[in-house]
Structures are given as C-alpha cells and as structure tokens.
Motif scaffolding. Structure first.
Motif, PDB file in Angstrom:
ATOM      1  N   LEU A 170       0.829  -1.207   0.000  1.00  0.00           N
ATOM      2  CA  LEU A 170       0.000   0.000   0.000  1.00  0.00           C
ATOM      3  C   LEU A 170       0.864   1.258   0.000  1.00  0.00           C
ATOM      4  O   LEU A 170       0.551   2.235  -0.675  1.00  0.00           O
ATOM      5  CB  LEU A 170      -0.937  -0.004   1.207  1.00  0.00           C
ATOM      6  CG  LEU A 170      -1.947  -1.155   1.273  1.00  0.00           C
ATOM      7  CD1 LEU A 170      -2.818  -1.023   2.514  1.00  0.00           C
ATOM      8  CD2 LEU A 170      -2.814  -1.186   0.020  1.00  0.00           C
ATOM      9  N   TYR A 171       1.967   1.209   0.732  1.00  0.00           N
ATOM     10  CA  TYR A 171       2.876   2.364   0.782  1.00  0.00           C
ATOM     11  C   TYR A 171       3.615   2.515  -0.543  1.00  0.00           C
ATOM     12  O   TYR A 171       3.866   3.641  -0.997  1.00  0.00           O
ATOM     13  CB  TYR A 171       3.842   2.217   1.955  1.00  0.00           C
ATOM     14  CG  TYR A 171       3.119   2.267   3.274  1.00  0.00           C
ATOM     15  CD1 TYR A 171       2.894   3.481   3.930  1.00  0.00           C
ATOM     16  CD2 TYR A 171       2.609   1.106   3.852  1.00  0.00           C
ATOM     17  CE1 TYR A 171       2.202   3.531   5.121  1.00  0.00           C
ATOM     18  CE2 TYR A 171       1.904   1.149   5.051  1.00  0.00           C
ATOM     19  CZ  TYR A 171       1.711   2.359   5.671  1.00  0.00           C
ATOM     20  OH  TYR A 171       1.005   2.414   6.848  1.00  0.00           O
ATOM     21  N   GLU A 172       3.936   1.398  -1.177  1.00  0.00           N
ATOM     22  CA  GLU A 172       4.561   1.459  -2.500  1.00  0.00           C
ATOM     23  C   GLU A 172       3.622   2.108  -3.510  1.00  0.00           C
ATOM     24  O   GLU A 172       4.050   2.905  -4.353  1.00  0.00           O
ATOM     25  CB  GLU A 172       4.943   0.051  -2.969  1.00  0.00           C
ATOM     26  CG  GLU A 172       6.064  -0.589  -2.178  1.00  0.00           C
ATOM     27  CD  GLU A 172       6.277  -2.046  -2.555  1.00  0.00           C
ATOM     28  OE1 GLU A 172       5.800  -2.454  -3.647  1.00  0.00           O
ATOM     29  OE2 GLU A 172       6.893  -2.787  -1.773  1.00  0.00           O
ATOM     30  N   LEU A 173       2.337   1.770  -3.418  1.00  0.00           N
ATOM     31  CA  LEU A 173       1.361   2.355  -4.330  1.00  0.00           C
ATOM     32  C   LEU A 173       1.224   3.859  -4.090  1.00  0.00           C
ATOM     33  O   LEU A 173       1.145   4.641  -5.041  1.00  0.00           O
ATOM     34  CB  LEU A 173       0.006   1.669  -4.160  1.00  0.00           C
ATOM     35  CG  LEU A 173      -0.066   0.203  -4.609  1.00  0.00           C
ATOM     36  CD1 LEU A 173      -1.411  -0.400  -4.235  1.00  0.00           C
ATOM     37  CD2 LEU A 173       0.169   0.076  -6.111  1.00  0.00           C
ATOM     38  N   VAL A 174       1.216   4.268  -2.833  1.00  0.00           N
ATOM     39  CA  VAL A 174       1.137   5.701  -2.519  1.00  0.00           C
ATOM     40  C   VAL A 174       2.380   6.419  -3.025  1.00  0.00           C
ATOM     41  O   VAL A 174       2.302   7.516  -3.594  1.00  0.00           O
ATOM     42  CB  VAL A 174       0.964   5.908  -1.001  1.00  0.00           C
ATOM     43  CG1 VAL A 174       1.248   7.355  -0.612  1.00  0.00           C
ATOM     44  CG2 VAL A 174      -0.451   5.528  -0.578  1.00  0.00           C
ATOM     45  N   GLU A 175       3.526   5.798  -2.848  1.00  0.00           N
ATOM     46  CA  GLU A 175       4.783   6.443  -3.238  1.00  0.00           C
ATOM     47  C   GLU A 175       5.029   6.402  -4.740  1.00  0.00           C
ATOM     48  O   GLU A 175       5.966   7.037  -5.236  1.00  0.00           O
ATOM     49  CB  GLU A 175       5.940   5.776  -2.486  1.00  0.00           C
ATOM     50  CG  GLU A 175       5.923   6.081  -0.986  1.00  0.00           C
ATOM     51  CD  GLU A 175       6.818   5.150  -0.177  1.00  0.00           C
ATOM     52  OE1 GLU A 175       7.527   4.328  -0.809  1.00  0.00           O
ATOM     53  OE2 GLU A 175       6.801   5.247   1.067  1.00  0.00           O
ATOM     54  N   SER A 176       4.176   5.686  -5.469  1.00  0.00           N
ATOM     55  CA  SER A 176       4.340   5.598  -6.925  1.00  0.00           C
ATOM     56  C   SER A 176       4.134   6.945  -7.607  1.00  0.00           C
ATOM     57  O   SER A 176       4.619   7.159  -8.719  1.00  0.00           O
ATOM     58  CB  SER A 176       3.328   4.590  -7.505  1.00  0.00           C
ATOM     59  OG  SER A 176       2.003   5.123  -7.452  1.00  0.00           O
ATOM     60  N   GLY A 177       3.390   7.835  -6.945  1.00  0.00           N
ATOM     61  CA  GLY A 177       3.077   9.121  -7.553  1.00  0.00           C
ATOM     62  C   GLY A 177       2.006   9.053  -8.614  1.00  0.00           C
ATOM     63  O   GLY A 177       1.686  10.066  -9.241  1.00  0.00           O
TER      64      GLY A 177
ATOM     65  N   LEU B 234       0.056  10.485   4.751  1.00  0.00           N
ATOM     66  CA  LEU B 234       0.966  10.599   3.617  1.00  0.00           C
ATOM     67  C   LEU B 234       0.346  11.357   2.440  1.00  0.00           C
ATOM     68  O   LEU B 234       1.068  11.947   1.635  1.00  0.00           O
ATOM     69  CB  LEU B 234       1.384   9.196   3.146  1.00  0.00           C
ATOM     70  CG  LEU B 234       2.272   8.391   4.083  1.00  0.00           C
ATOM     71  CD1 LEU B 234       2.494   6.994   3.527  1.00  0.00           C
ATOM     72  CD2 LEU B 234       3.600   9.095   4.313  1.00  0.00           C
ATOM     73  N   LEU B 235      -0.985  11.325   2.368  1.00  0.00           N
ATOM     74  CA  LEU B 235      -1.675  11.922   1.220  1.00  0.00           C
ATOM     75  C   LEU B 235      -2.243  13.310   1.511  1.00  0.00           C
ATOM     76  O   LEU B 235      -2.933  13.884   0.667  1.00  0.00           O
ATOM     77  CB  LEU B 235      -2.802  10.980   0.764  1.00  0.00           C
ATOM     78  CG  LEU B 235      -2.341   9.651   0.145  1.00  0.00           C
ATOM     79  CD1 LEU B 235      -3.504   8.679   0.037  1.00  0.00           C
ATOM     80  CD2 LEU B 235      -1.707   9.881  -1.219  1.00  0.00           C
ATOM     81  N   LEU B 236      -1.943  13.857   2.662  1.00  0.00           N
ATOM     82  CA  LEU B 236      -2.513  15.152   3.042  1.00  0.00           C
ATOM     83  C   LEU B 236      -2.202  16.264   2.043  1.00  0.00           C
ATOM     84  O   LEU B 236      -3.028  17.149   1.824  1.00  0.00           O
ATOM     85  CB  LEU B 236      -1.996  15.571   4.427  1.00  0.00           C
ATOM     86  CG  LEU B 236      -2.615  14.867   5.635  1.00  0.00           C
ATOM     87  CD1 LEU B 236      -1.869  15.280   6.901  1.00  0.00           C
ATOM     88  CD2 LEU B 236      -4.099  15.198   5.746  1.00  0.00           C
ATOM     89  N   ASP B 237      -1.025  16.231   1.462  1.00  0.00           N
ATOM     90  CA  ASP B 237      -0.611  17.314   0.573  1.00  0.00           C
ATOM     91  C   ASP B 237      -0.765  16.958  -0.898  1.00  0.00           C
ATOM     92  O   ASP B 237      -0.201  17.629  -1.773  1.00  0.00           O
ATOM     93  CB  ASP B 237       0.850  17.691   0.859  1.00  0.00           C
ATOM     94  CG  ASP B 237       1.043  18.152   2.302  1.00  0.00           C
ATOM     95  OD1 ASP B 237       0.205  18.936   2.778  1.00  0.00           O
ATOM     96  OD2 ASP B 237       2.021  17.717   2.940  1.00  0.00           O
ATOM     97  N   HIS B 238      -1.538  15.927  -1.178  1.00  0.00           N
ATOM     98  CA  HIS B 238      -1.732  15.509  -2.572  1.00  0.00           C
ATOM     99  C   HIS B 238      -2.451  16.609  -3.350  1.00  0.00           C
ATOM    100  O   HIS B 238      -3.369  17.255  -2.838  1.00  0.00           O
ATOM    101  CB  HIS B 238      -2.552  14.218  -2.615  1.00  0.00           C
ATOM    102  CG  HIS B 238      -2.446  13.489  -3.913  1.00  0.00           C
ATOM    103  ND1 HIS B 238      -3.142  13.884  -5.042  1.00  0.00           N
ATOM    104  CD2 HIS B 238      -1.712  12.406  -4.278  1.00  0.00           C
ATOM    105  CE1 HIS B 238      -2.843  13.056  -6.037  1.00  0.00           C
ATOM    106  NE2 HIS B 238      -1.982  12.163  -5.608  1.00  0.00           N
TER     107      HIS B 238
END
Length: 237
Positions: free
Chosen positions: A136-143, A173-177
C-alpha cells in the motif's frame, strides 16, 4: 467456455443510445482531464453486474485479463466485477493469490475512480488484511493517481473490520496531494473511520485539519452534527 465475443455481445445488447456521451462527460474524458481518451459504449452499471454474474464462473483467466485490458471502459469494469466475484468465491489461498496477482499486474487498466472503487476494497483489501501492507505504501509512493487511490480504498476493508491504523497512516501521507480525487477518497475513508469511532477521527482532525485540503476536510466531516462541523471548518477544534 464463455468467449470474449459472448461477453462483448451481451454488453452491446445492453447499450443505451446516447448514454456513451453522457458517461464520457461524467467521467471527464476530454483533453487534459483525468479520464482523457477513455472510451464508453453506454451500458449502465447494473447491467454490467448482471453480465458479470452470468459469465464469471466460466471465463478463463486469460480472457478475463484481455477483457480487463480492453479500451472500452465498460469491458474493464465488467472484468473487475467478474474478478471480484471469482475472488470472493475462491476457497483456496493459491487461487486467491493468482487472482490478486492478475489484478496487480493490470493496475494500469484500473484507471478511473469507479474502476478503483469497485475493486480495491473487495480484492486487494481482503487479500492484504492480516498481512504485511508495504504494498500500500509502495502504491502511494508511486506518484500515480489511480494507484494511490487503490491504496487508500483498499483500507476500506480494514475499516470495516474495525482496524483504522493503515487508513490513518496513508491519509497522513496523502494530506498534501494535489488532486481532488485523492482529497475525496481520503476524506471518505476518514468519514468511514468516524462512523465507527468518532473519537479516533477527531484525534486525526485535531492534528491535521489545518493541513487538509478543504474538499478532504468537508468529506471527512460530512456526517457530523452541524455545530461540530462549523467549529472544525472555522478551525475551532
């Protein structure tokens, strides 16, 4: 065996004239939009579910993958409905693993919010529950927008089991998306946490409400009592 032609024929029979243009507008398929270039033929979701139930038992995984890679949006969504049904019915861990790997290897085709929302909480979420969640973290960090939405929506399954840590961690982690489709997804998942444990959501909001995009915050507090919602929106929390 159910052929791809049979399934596509069923979808064509269910086409509603004029519906495709409506769907293409709704799912933002114009130049520069999040769904740019996506193709629709004009089939409703209930009809796609019926077709999926009719064919999911017999379709081969090879044909299911081809359907999932089809340029037609309704083909991809119908394929995901079938994949979900196969996953839910699979009793053996090896079969569930095979289905999840098919899903993960075709994430490039899970490329609109309805495709993500109809699959991630029902395939990836239950598969990862109780396991390591580094994916899940890898997916978030994929951009990549849709992979990031897959990650946060997968935790909907965790929430329904009463476990909120992964949702809150990914939400942070996604707050600033920059994209509102992530703002809406994160806000929605926070709201689902609050539906089960209001204090848990409030603790998160107290810490991060000042950083949260307005859309994310509004989604997160949508079901709050009016006075509490007003306080949070005005920063009095």
């Amino acid at each position: 065996m159910n052929s791809l032609k049979e399934i596509k024929d069923d979808l064509q029979k269910a086409v509603i004239p004029g519906k495709a243009k409506e769907l293409m507008r709704f799912f933002k398929t114009g130049p520069g939009d999040y769904g740019e270039g996506d193709l629709f033929i004009g089939v409703t979701v209930p009809e796609q579910r019926k077709i999926a139930r009719r064919h999911y038992k017999m379709i081969t995984l090879a044909n299911l993958e081809k359907l999932l890679q089809d340029p037609c949006h309704e083909c991809r969504l119908t394929a995901l409905f079938m994949l979900r049904l196969r996953f839910e019915k699979a009793k053996e861990a090896v079969k569930r693993e095979e289905l999840v790997q098919l899903y993960l290897s075709n994430l490039d085709y899970v490329n609109n919010w309805d495709l993500v929302d109809s699959s991630a909480p029902y395939i990836l979420g239950p598969y990862l529950y109780g396991k390591k969640t580094s994916l899940l973290y890898e997916l978030v960090e994929s951009g990549e927008l849709w992979r990031q939405r897959v990650a946060i929506l997968a935790t909907y399954y965790f929430i329904r089991q009463g476990h909120f840590d992964q949702t809150l961690s990914l939400a942070e982690l996604l707050l600033d998306h920059p994209h509102d489709l992530i703002h809406k997804a994160v806000g929605w998942m926070l709201r689902e946490v609050g539906n089960r444990d209001l204090n848990c959501e409030l603790e998160f909001l107290k810490k991060y409400h000042h950083r949260m995009p307005r859309t994310m915050l509004r989604y997160a507090i949508e079901k709050f009592e009016p006075e509490l919602r007003k306080q949070i929106l005005s920063g009095q929390i």
